[in-house]
Enzyme design. Sequence first.
Site, PDB file in Angstrom:
ATOM      1  N   SER A  77       0.801  -1.227   0.000  1.00 10.95           N
ATOM      2  CA  SER A  77       0.000   0.000   0.000  1.00 10.95           C
ATOM      3  C   SER A  77       0.830   1.271   0.000  1.00 10.95           C
ATOM      4  CB  SER A  77      -0.939   0.007   1.213  1.00 10.95           C
ATOM      5  OG  SER A  77      -0.193   0.008   2.413  1.00 10.95           O
ATOM      6  N   LYS A 111      -7.023   3.430   8.507  1.00  6.42           N
ATOM      7  CA  LYS A 111      -6.102   4.434   7.958  1.00  6.42           C
ATOM      8  C   LYS A 111      -6.719   5.826   7.996  1.00  6.42           C
ATOM      9  CE  LYS A 111      -3.740   1.141   4.907  1.00  6.42           C
ATOM     10  NZ  LYS A 111      -3.455   0.729   3.524  1.00  6.42           N
TER      11      LYS A 111
END
Length: 888
Positions: free
Chosen positions: A784, A827
Amino acid sequence: MAESVELPNRLAILPFRNKVLLPGAIIRIRCTSPSSVKLVEQELWQREEKGLIGILPVRDATETTSVGPTLSPGVATDSGEGSSKIHLGTSDSHKFDGKNQQEFIHWHTRGVAARALHLSRGVEKPSGRVTYIVVLEGLCRFSVQELSTRGTYYTARIASADMTKAEMEQVEQDPDFIVLSRQFKATAMELISLLEQKQKTGARTKVLLETVPVHKLADIFVASFEISFEEQLSMLDSVDVKVRISKATELVDRHLQSIRVAEKITQKVEGQLSKTQKEFFLRQQMRAIKEELGDNDDDEDDVAALERKMEGAGMPPDIWKHAQRELRRLKKMQPQQPGYSSSRVYLELLADLPWQKASEELELDLRAARERLDSDHYGLVKVKQRIIEYLAVRKLKPEARGPVLCFVGPPGVGKTSLASSIAAALGRKFVRISLGGVKDEADIRGHRRTYIGSMPGRLIDGLKRAAICNPVMLLDEIDKTGSDVRGDPASALLEVLDPEQNKTFNDHYLNVPFDLSKVVFVATANRVQPIPPALLDRMEVIELPGYTPEEKLRIAMRHLIPRVLDQHGLNAEYLQIPEAMVKLVIQRYTREAGVRNLERNLASLARAAAVRVAEQEHSLPLTKDVHHLGSPLLESRLADGGEVEMEVIPMGVSNHEISTAFRVSSPFVVDEAMLEKILGPPRYDDKETAERVSSPGVSVGLVWTAFGGEVQFVEATAMVGKGDLHLTGQLGDVIKESAQIALTWVRSRAAELKLASTEGVNLLEGRDVHIHFPAGAVPKDGPSAGVTLVTSLVSLFSQRRVRADTAMTGEMTLRGLVLPVGGIKDKVLAAHRYGIKRVILPERNLKDLVEVPSAVLGNLEILLAKRMEDVLEHAFEGGCPWRQHSKL
């Protein structure tokens, strides 16, 4: 047979330690010590059949003469040449001065003259030491008048202790002697008859009864018995024949009775034995002996109580048959046998397990359950709704096999307490089993009973402690199990969590099937990735994200502060933490998904307040206007206007009186200055991101960890070199490949991004690129960070700074496509905690924003990107760097 002998005035003495030779008895001895060898050689070997020696009982001698298999060693001294005389009395202790040692010998005053029936001489190799084996026959008693030494052995002046022939004839006419003789012969004949039935050797003994005088028979019979040394001495001292016969009759009768008891026990045991039970002969004999002695212990009562307990356990029929078989085996064993304890522990486990016993199902009140969840947990709307749905199904169909719920989330978000709330709502007992660090399959399935120290698995042990078959069982930290040579616990859990298999769960220790289908299983984990796919397929995963700052504030005000005050013996009169100060603690001192660090910081404030209250030195003036307490708190008050600096509070005083006694002039109100004094300088501030991205080559990424979402900075720099790529920060293989992909993409798009003046220019010519992920002690991996790496490299080569209020996440391909990633909710929450205002996400992750609280989304600008160019457009102030030429 011993005959009448004429004794000399002096005899050589051979000491017998703790052993007595009686007249008429025959004994075999082996002489090895120098003194005894010298005695035998001079007094017996050289004189042949004419030799006589005296056998004198002694105690605690130091030098040995080995006397047969049951005779303790004799003693002699090395006295040197010459002769020393010792006058002794009864039981006197005498001391000899030898060449090398001092001896203490307790001599007996009577002994027996003996002759050698057989002598054999031998020489030991390789020492060459001479030894003698002597067979001695006791002849008659004597009394020691004087003891002396001749060379290395003893001699004694003696006098005969037996009756003369004339005295014996006179005694034989005594009526008492005649009665005693008849009684002795009758008892002896009874003993001989009994032995004849067992040993077939009674004929020769009967001849002795008819030919040997009674007073000599008494010595012969007693010499054949195993009696104590004191009884042997008593028999030796019985010079009076009537006393001797009386004692012999008593000993013969005692031996006869012991044989009869043994015969009775043997007959009783043999009557109960069959061909298949001969191996239990000793056990039955011991039981019969206990019955004869009347020594019945409580073992049988305990076994009977265990059997009654097993009957009331409600075992299924097939398991009850197995238990009965084990119980019969236990009854045939003695407590001293090695397997008795393990068999008993096993049967006690069978009796203690709740085969049919279940807790009474309360009528589920969904409203009360919802209120309980709301009071115990703030937020978590989706999670609590799923629990209510689960309870609703249980209410409509109690026997329904619901799914196994698995709460996944970072530490401190309330996973374990949610499982406890489910148990409270169902009205069942709660059992917690920690699986963290478990690597042995036996922890789940138990050990086989063949091993020493074996025990059941944690599941069966938990059910035994709960004492019901339908508790709520929490499998805590299910993602922390490991595997090694002892097996894989996660694979063993497949049977436990499968509703079709756990009806017949087989614990290795239990070795019979146990029904786990009534147990409500709940699992917790920090991450889903370590859980094997097969095990994960058996559970319904419910994710618990981290809390927002607003939720943390509400949790602190409603739950944490009251709990912390109670744990530290305080209340609102002593400590007040304003809401604004709690916000500062959340912003400056904690950046976590859960609330554990927040609670620790609040506890630090409470401890500071507790110290202030306990050490207060304010005195309280008491005047006539002070209201008198209605309790014995102040039994002795000072005079009017006096001051009380300390009050002793007796047990039983109410909380109100304690609060009154320790009341301070003003409560401890926490302010910003007090925060820094107690908690130290702030650990975090909102300026951190702006400061770290103030130079080109730095970008802000979002990552997911087991503790929730985190902000990750990526730093890139260039230096003179050979075109190499250097990566640091304890990175995994996947993230290293992402860095290589990012560099390749940037180099291939250098002209389009205006990073190079002409097509085909090598950005790395004459220089190296170094990419670093700070916090090097923390391992990092995953795809990511792809878009973050590209942004950092573009910033480096374009010499333009990335926006400080922007963070990003997403995987990229070599063609520049931005792919979706996981952990979006965590996140986004991490970006919100760090004060980030703009978040760049892959376009295909738009659906995941539904799970993010609306309050968080309202404070963030979510930017979606389909290609890498979109990310760069959003990351830089004024758009993508291709609008301006590079300064390279």
